[in-house]
Design an enzyme around this catalytic site. Structure first.
Site, PDB file in Angstrom:
ATOM      1  N   HIS A 189      -7.188  -6.717  -0.799  1.00  0.00           N
ATOM      2  CA  HIS A 189      -6.079  -5.764  -0.752  1.00  0.00           C
ATOM      3  C   HIS A 189      -5.065  -6.059   0.344  1.00  0.00           C
ATOM      4  O   HIS A 189      -3.874  -5.757   0.203  1.00  0.00           O
ATOM      5  CB  HIS A 189      -6.664  -4.358  -0.555  1.00  0.00           C
ATOM      6  CG  HIS A 189      -5.641  -3.276  -0.413  1.00  0.00           C
ATOM      7  ND1 HIS A 189      -4.884  -2.823  -1.474  1.00  0.00           N
ATOM      8  CD2 HIS A 189      -5.247  -2.553   0.676  1.00  0.00           C
ATOM      9  CE1 HIS A 189      -4.080  -1.854  -1.060  1.00  0.00           C
ATOM     10  NE2 HIS A 189      -4.277  -1.681   0.229  1.00  0.00           N
ATOM     11  N   TYR A 227      -1.863  11.392   2.072  1.00  0.00           N
ATOM     12  CA  TYR A 227      -2.699  11.663   0.903  1.00  0.00           C
ATOM     13  C   TYR A 227      -2.717  13.157   0.584  1.00  0.00           C
ATOM     14  O   TYR A 227      -2.679  13.550  -0.588  1.00  0.00           O
ATOM     15  CB  TYR A 227      -4.129  11.195   1.160  1.00  0.00           C
ATOM     16  CG  TYR A 227      -4.279   9.702   1.262  1.00  0.00           C
ATOM     17  CD1 TYR A 227      -4.489   8.918   0.131  1.00  0.00           C
ATOM     18  CD2 TYR A 227      -4.231   9.055   2.492  1.00  0.00           C
ATOM     19  CE1 TYR A 227      -4.641   7.549   0.215  1.00  0.00           C
ATOM     20  CE2 TYR A 227      -4.377   7.677   2.596  1.00  0.00           C
ATOM     21  CZ  TYR A 227      -4.579   6.932   1.451  1.00  0.00           C
ATOM     22  OH  TYR A 227      -4.712   5.571   1.544  1.00  0.00           O
ATOM     23  N   ASP A 284       0.853  -1.182   0.000  1.00  0.00           N
ATOM     24  CA  ASP A 284       0.000   0.000   0.000  1.00  0.00           C
ATOM     25  C   ASP A 284       0.901   1.249   0.000  1.00  0.00           C
ATOM     26  O   ASP A 284       1.793   1.346  -0.820  1.00  0.00           O
ATOM     27  CB  ASP A 284      -0.964  -0.064   1.196  1.00  0.00           C
ATOM     28  CG  ASP A 284      -2.042   0.988   1.172  1.00  0.00           C
ATOM     29  OD1 ASP A 284      -3.018   0.829   0.413  1.00  0.00           O
ATOM     30  OD2 ASP A 284      -1.905   1.977   1.918  1.00  0.00           O
TER      31      ASP A 284
END
Length: 275
Positions: free
Chosen positions: A255, A200, A98
């Site tokens: 994921h 982010y 990730d």
């Protein structure tokens, strides 16, 4: 080691396995922490490897600077270099999942002299990801990244009712309940979620600072059950690796590869390191 320092910050790190074994750095993603690698670590230790798994910037309580510019890729990769320096390691095998995978891509591209081999779980090369945003359904899969740009609101929504919305989202993604509870507890620490979301929010700062071609031997793991990251960027990633490259597809896994497929992950990493 149980910690290392950089610029006055203290990072927690899990250091295990034979001290003289091949060093493997394990970088976690959002909203995980170093415990995401627990089941992988034990198998790598059995294979004779030393593992270093840090709680990265924003996740370690002693390393939560304010402001999104503090979470640019150059800072995140700098933290890994500081770990290697304090551990006395010229080079290491680097494994990332990730967001940890994005850091791993950048580290290998910008500091190939410090990376012996690269293994990335789930995430494509950043350049392949950027292209896929306009050529596939990846933008729809990544809608949450735009939502995370808003100040304050994501924190309030995700941590409402003791973090239940975040917990539900992780469970829907296939993450085991025990891991969900552990990560939500971490995100409820003062400033933790804001720091994690700053990764982010720093993306616009990194837009012009592109990650280049990777020269080191690279293993890329992607799983067909990943709802966040599609096949298009995965398939085009090989265009951005000039060194030896191998893609392994895990069927039916979501994921969260480190938690859901630790045995296969450790097997592939071991094979890659020994090659």
């Amino acid at each position: 080691m149980d910690s290392f320092r950089r610029d006055g910050m203290v990072f927690d790190v899990r250091d295990g396995g034979p001290p003289e074994g091949e060093p493997v750095v394990l970088l976690h993603g959002f909203p995980q922490d170093s415990t995401a690698w627990t089941a992988v670590e034990s198998r790598l230790h059995t294979a004779g490897m030393r593992t270093l798994a840090p709680d990265q910037r924003g996740y370690s309580p002693g390393a939560r600077p304010t402001g999104r510019s503090s979470y640019r890729l150059r800072e995140l990769t700098g933290d890994v270099l500081a770990l290697l320096d304090e551990a006395g390691l010229d080079r290491a095998h680097v494994v990332g999942h990730d967001w940890g995978g994005i850091v791993a891509w950048a580290l290998a591209a910008r500091h190939p002299d410090r990376v012996r081999t690269l293994t990335v779980l789930s995430v494509p090369h950043p350049a392949a990801m950027a292209q896929s945003m306009v050529t596939s359904d990846q933008a729809l899969r990544s809608y949450y990244m735009a939502l995370f740009q808003a100040p304050f609101l994501p924190e309030r929504l995700l941590l409402a009712a003791g973090g239940e919305p975040l917990r539900r989202a992780l469970r829907r993604g296939g993450l085991p309940s025990v891991a969900c509870d552990r990560y939500v507890a971490r995100m409820r620490e003062p400033g933790a979620l804001t720091a994690a979301l700053a990764w982010y929010r720093a993306l616009p700062w990194d837009a012009r600072d592109r990650v280049g071609t990777v020269q080191v031997p690279t293993l890329h793991l992607w799983s067909t059950g990943d709802t966040f990251l599609g096949r298009a960027a995965t398939e085009s990633t090989r265009r951005f690796v000039a060194g030896p490259y191998r893609l392994e597809v895990l069927e039916g896994v979501s994921h969260w590869i480190p938690e859901l497929a630790p045995e296969r992950t450790a097997e592939l990493v071991t094979e890659h390191v020994r090659s």
